[in-house]
Design a protein around this motif. Structure first.
Motif, PDB file in Angstrom:
ATOM      1  N   PRO A  39     -15.437 -10.448  35.859  1.00 32.27           N
ATOM      2  CA  PRO A  39     -14.223 -11.013  35.250  1.00 32.27           C
ATOM      3  C   PRO A  39     -13.315  -9.953  34.620  1.00 32.27           C
ATOM      4  N   GLU A  40     -13.897  -8.899  34.057  1.00 27.52           N
ATOM      5  CA  GLU A  40     -13.077  -7.840  33.480  1.00 27.52           C
ATOM      6  C   GLU A  40     -12.342  -7.082  34.579  1.00 27.52           C
ATOM      7  N   LEU A  41     -12.996  -6.838  35.701  1.00 28.91           N
ATOM      8  CA  LEU A  41     -12.314  -6.191  36.822  1.00 28.91           C
ATOM      9  C   LEU A  41     -11.176  -7.061  37.322  1.00 28.91           C
ATOM     10  N   ARG A  42     -11.410  -8.343  37.395  1.00 29.83           N
ATOM     11  CA  ARG A  42     -10.350  -9.267  37.837  1.00 29.83           C
ATOM     12  C   ARG A  42      -9.189  -9.264  36.851  1.00 29.83           C
ATOM     13  N   ARG A  43      -9.496  -9.182  35.555  1.00 33.27           N
ATOM     14  CA  ARG A  43      -8.426  -9.129  34.542  1.00 33.27           C
ATOM     15  C   ARG A  43      -7.561  -7.886  34.734  1.00 33.27           C
ATOM     16  N   VAL A  44      -8.208  -6.741  34.963  1.00 37.16           N
ATOM     17  CA  VAL A  44      -7.461  -5.505  35.199  1.00 37.16           C
ATOM     18  C   VAL A  44      -6.624  -5.627  36.466  1.00 37.16           C
ATOM     19  N   ALA A  45      -7.206  -6.196  37.510  1.00 37.65           N
ATOM     20  CA  ALA A  45      -6.472  -6.359  38.758  1.00 37.65           C
ATOM     21  C   ALA A  45      -5.209  -7.190  38.548  1.00 37.65           C
ATOM     22  N   ASP A  46      -5.313  -8.235  37.754  1.00 38.11           N
ATOM     23  CA  ASP A  46      -4.147  -9.076  37.475  1.00 38.11           C
ATOM     24  C   ASP A  46      -3.043  -8.271  36.786  1.00 38.11           C
ATOM     25  N   LEU A  47      -3.421  -7.336  35.922  1.00 35.13           N
ATOM     26  CA  LEU A  47      -2.434  -6.508  35.231  1.00 35.13           C
ATOM     27  C   LEU A  47      -1.632  -5.664  36.211  1.00 35.13           C
ATOM     28  N   PHE A  48      -2.271  -5.270  37.315  1.00 36.90           N
ATOM     29  CA  PHE A  48      -1.607  -4.417  38.301  1.00 36.90           C
ATOM     30  C   PHE A  48      -1.066  -5.212  39.493  1.00 36.90           C
ATOM     31  N   GLY A  49      -1.166  -6.524  39.427  1.00 42.95           N
ATOM     32  CA  GLY A  49      -0.695  -7.345  40.536  1.00 42.95           C
ATOM     33  C   GLY A  49      -1.474  -7.094  41.812  1.00 42.95           C
ATOM     34  N   ALA A  50      -2.774  -6.861  41.656  1.00 40.71           N
ATOM     35  CA  ALA A  50      -3.620  -6.486  42.786  1.00 40.71           C
ATOM     36  C   ALA A  50      -4.852  -7.380  42.826  1.00 40.71           C
ATOM     37  N   THR A  51      -5.654  -7.218  43.874  1.00 36.99           N
ATOM     38  CA  THR A  51      -6.931  -7.911  43.949  1.00 36.99           C
ATOM     39  C   THR A  51      -8.019  -7.013  43.363  1.00 36.99           C
ATOM     40  N   PRO A  52      -9.133  -7.591  42.928  1.00 38.67           N
ATOM     41  CA  PRO A  52     -10.233  -6.750  42.442  1.00 38.67           C
ATOM     42  C   PRO A  52     -10.708  -5.731  43.472  1.00 38.67           C
ATOM     43  N   ALA A  53     -10.758  -6.110  44.736  1.00 42.59           N
ATOM     44  CA  ALA A  53     -11.180  -5.165  45.781  1.00 42.59           C
ATOM     45  C   ALA A  53     -10.228  -3.984  45.855  1.00 42.59           C
ATOM     46  N   GLN A  54      -8.934  -4.251  45.750  1.00 49.79           N
ATOM     47  CA  GLN A  54      -7.949  -3.160  45.796  1.00 49.79           C
ATOM     48  C   GLN A  54      -8.128  -2.211  44.619  1.00 49.79           C
ATOM     49  N   VAL A  55      -8.388  -2.751  43.446  1.00 48.39           N
ATOM     50  CA  VAL A  55      -8.601  -1.899  42.275  1.00 48.39           C
ATOM     51  C   VAL A  55      -9.849  -1.048  42.464  1.00 48.39           C
ATOM     52  N   ALA A  56     -10.923  -1.648  42.977  1.00 47.60           N
ATOM     53  CA  ALA A  56     -12.174  -0.914  43.175  1.00 47.60           C
ATOM     54  C   ALA A  56     -11.992   0.230  44.159  1.00 47.60           C
ATOM     55  N   ILE A  57     -11.270  -0.012  45.239  1.00 49.35           N
ATOM     56  CA  ILE A  57     -11.023   1.029  46.238  1.00 49.35           C
ATOM     57  C   ILE A  57     -10.086   2.096  45.685  1.00 49.35           C
ATOM     58  N   ALA A  58      -9.015   1.660  45.032  1.00 49.63           N
ATOM     59  CA  ALA A  58      -8.041   2.606  44.486  1.00 49.63           C
ATOM     60  C   ALA A  58      -8.676   3.505  43.432  1.00 49.63           C
ATOM     61  N   TYR A  59      -9.600   2.963  42.646  1.00 51.15           N
ATOM     62  CA  TYR A  59     -10.292   3.778  41.647  1.00 51.15           C
ATOM     63  C   TYR A  59     -10.953   4.984  42.311  1.00 51.15           C
ATOM     64  N   CYS A  60     -11.680   4.747  43.391  1.00 53.78           N
ATOM     65  CA  CYS A  60     -12.379   5.833  44.081  1.00 53.78           C
ATOM     66  C   CYS A  60     -11.394   6.801  44.733  1.00 53.78           C
ATOM     67  N   LEU A  61     -10.343   6.289  45.332  1.00 53.55           N
ATOM     68  CA  LEU A  61      -9.369   7.150  46.007  1.00 53.55           C
ATOM     69  C   LEU A  61      -8.635   8.062  45.032  1.00 53.55           C
ATOM     70  N   ALA A  62      -8.580   7.689  43.763  1.00 47.13           N
ATOM     71  CA  ALA A  62      -7.882   8.510  42.777  1.00 47.13           C
ATOM     72  C   ALA A  62      -8.727   9.705  42.321  1.00 47.13           C
ATOM     73  N   HIS A  63      -9.991   9.762  42.723  1.00 47.37           N
ATOM     74  CA  HIS A  63     -10.820  10.930  42.425  1.00 47.37           C
ATOM     75  C   HIS A  63     -10.359  12.066  43.340  1.00 47.37           C
ATOM     76  N   PRO A  64     -10.065  13.246  42.809  1.00 40.92           N
ATOM     77  CA  PRO A  64      -9.481  14.314  43.629  1.00 40.92           C
ATOM     78  C   PRO A  64     -10.374  14.803  44.760  1.00 40.92           C
ATOM     79  N   ALA A  65     -11.686  14.631  44.660  1.00 39.66           N
ATOM     80  CA  ALA A  65     -12.578  15.106  45.720  1.00 39.66           C
ATOM     81  C   ALA A  65     -12.771  14.086  46.837  1.00 39.66           C
ATOM     82  N   VAL A  66     -12.355  12.845  46.609  1.00 37.53           N
ATOM     83  CA  VAL A  66     -12.599  11.795  47.607  1.00 37.53           C
ATOM     84  C   VAL A  66     -11.675  11.985  48.806  1.00 37.53           C
TER      85      VAL A  66
END
Length: 330
Positions: free
Chosen positions: A245-272
């Motif tokens: 539910p907390e991930l979903r709350r964050v996703a709502d703040l960004f106008g995104a889905t929880p899956a998109q937030v989870a993927i984007a989190y990893c992609l923002a790591h400079p080594a990924v």
């Protein structure tokens, strides 16, 4: 919903190939859809630049399942009318029965099941008992020289074992690993973000490929997956379910889905370099593609927003491999 036009590319380690930011994984992927749907998904993925596929023969050790997901992938590629040069193939070599089951025999069987004579890269699987890494690096390098693939990586090894492999390969004029495929998500960060691996990314030119980023679908909202999903280092899966539910709350703040937030989190790591996803429908692929723009626009801001979801902190040892179940020493 905003869709990305085409997946951008990054290099998978300083000596590795350029790969799309998203790649399709294989475990329980191609056996979760009808034949026509699989061909449609493969064709769509390639058209959108998601032209890398992680495909393995699952019939070793704890994965002795006699699965046919690799055979079905080969069928989907042929049904989609793709030529071998249209996509990148990442295979897997297993250490469970090595060296009794040689890498040369494994790759022959694996490629034959897909219906090709070469992969572009392979990942060496995890292990419970440490192998002879000198022999491992030597045998893998022989297959590179034989043209079976051009680069290789490791799956959930400890950073210390990877460093040994890199240094031994360099000293002996062999081919070092160019990337690490690690379990990585908003909840599981200790190993990929810990100092041992961070040093490898910074000083050895190793690339990072993120796997299991949605915890088998739990972080996309499927809290009780019916299919078999990955291992649970540190025993935190129930905490991950409770944190959704907390991930979903964050996703709502960004106008995104929880899956998109989870993927984007990893992609923002400079080594990924890229993230493996296990989609089984075109709509899921489109949803995942939208994470690319989210990462580009809000990467650091988004990572700050989910800082409290780091659930294996203090539970999993950053220096451990998955095979140890990675408890923090007390």
């Amino acid at each position: 919903m905003e869709f990305a036009e085409r997946a951008p590319r990054r290099r998978l380690g300083v000596d590795g190939p350029e790969v799309p930011l998203l790649a399709l994984g294989s475990w329980n992927t191609w056996d979760r859809m009808e034949r026509e749907d699989a061909a449609e998904l493969v064709r769509l993925a390639v058209d959108r630049g998601v032209d890398m596929f992680d495909v393995a023969h699952y019939n070793f050790g704890p994965h002795a399942e006699n699965a046919v997901t690799d055979v079905l992938f080969g069928q989907a590629v042929r049904d989609a009318g793709l030529a071998r040069e249209d996509y990148l193939l990442c295979g897997k070599l297993w250490l469970w029965d090595y060296p009794a089951s040689s890498f040369a025999e494994q790759i022959k069987v694996s490629l034959g099941r897909v219906g090709t004579d070469h992969a572009d890269m392979v990942v060496l699987g995890d292990f419970m008992e440490r192998p002879d890494f000198r022999a491992v690096v030597t045998d893998v390098s022989e297959l590179v020289r034989a043209g079976k693939f051009t680069s290789w990586g490791v799956n959930n090894w400890s950073a210390g074992d990877v460093l040994f492999a890199c240094r031994f390969a360099t000293a002996e004029g062999l081919v070092p690993p160019s990337f690490a495929q690690l379990k990585y998500s908003v909840a599981r960060r200790s190993v990929p973000e810990g100092a041992p691996y961070s040093n490898l990314f910074a000083h050895e030119g190793l690339g990072l490929q993120a796997s299991d980023v949605l915890e088998g679908g739990i972080l996309a909202g499927r809290l009780d997956p019916e299919r078999k999903i990955g291992a649970d280092p540190g025993g935190i899966r129930e905490r991950i379910r409770a944190a959704y539910p907390e991930l979903r709350r964050v996703a709502d703040l960004f106008g995104a889905t929880p899956a998109q937030v989870a993927i984007a989190y990893c992609l923002a790591h400079p080594a990924v370099a890229n993230v493996l996803v296990g989609v089984s429908r075109a709509s899921q692929l489109e949803d995942n593609l939208a994470a690319l723009g989210l990462a580009a626009r809000h990467g650091e801001e988004l990572r700050d927003a989910v800082a409290g979801l780091w659930l294996d902190k203090g539970v999993v040892d950053p220096a451990a491999s998955w095979g140890t179940d990675a408890p923090v020493p007390r």
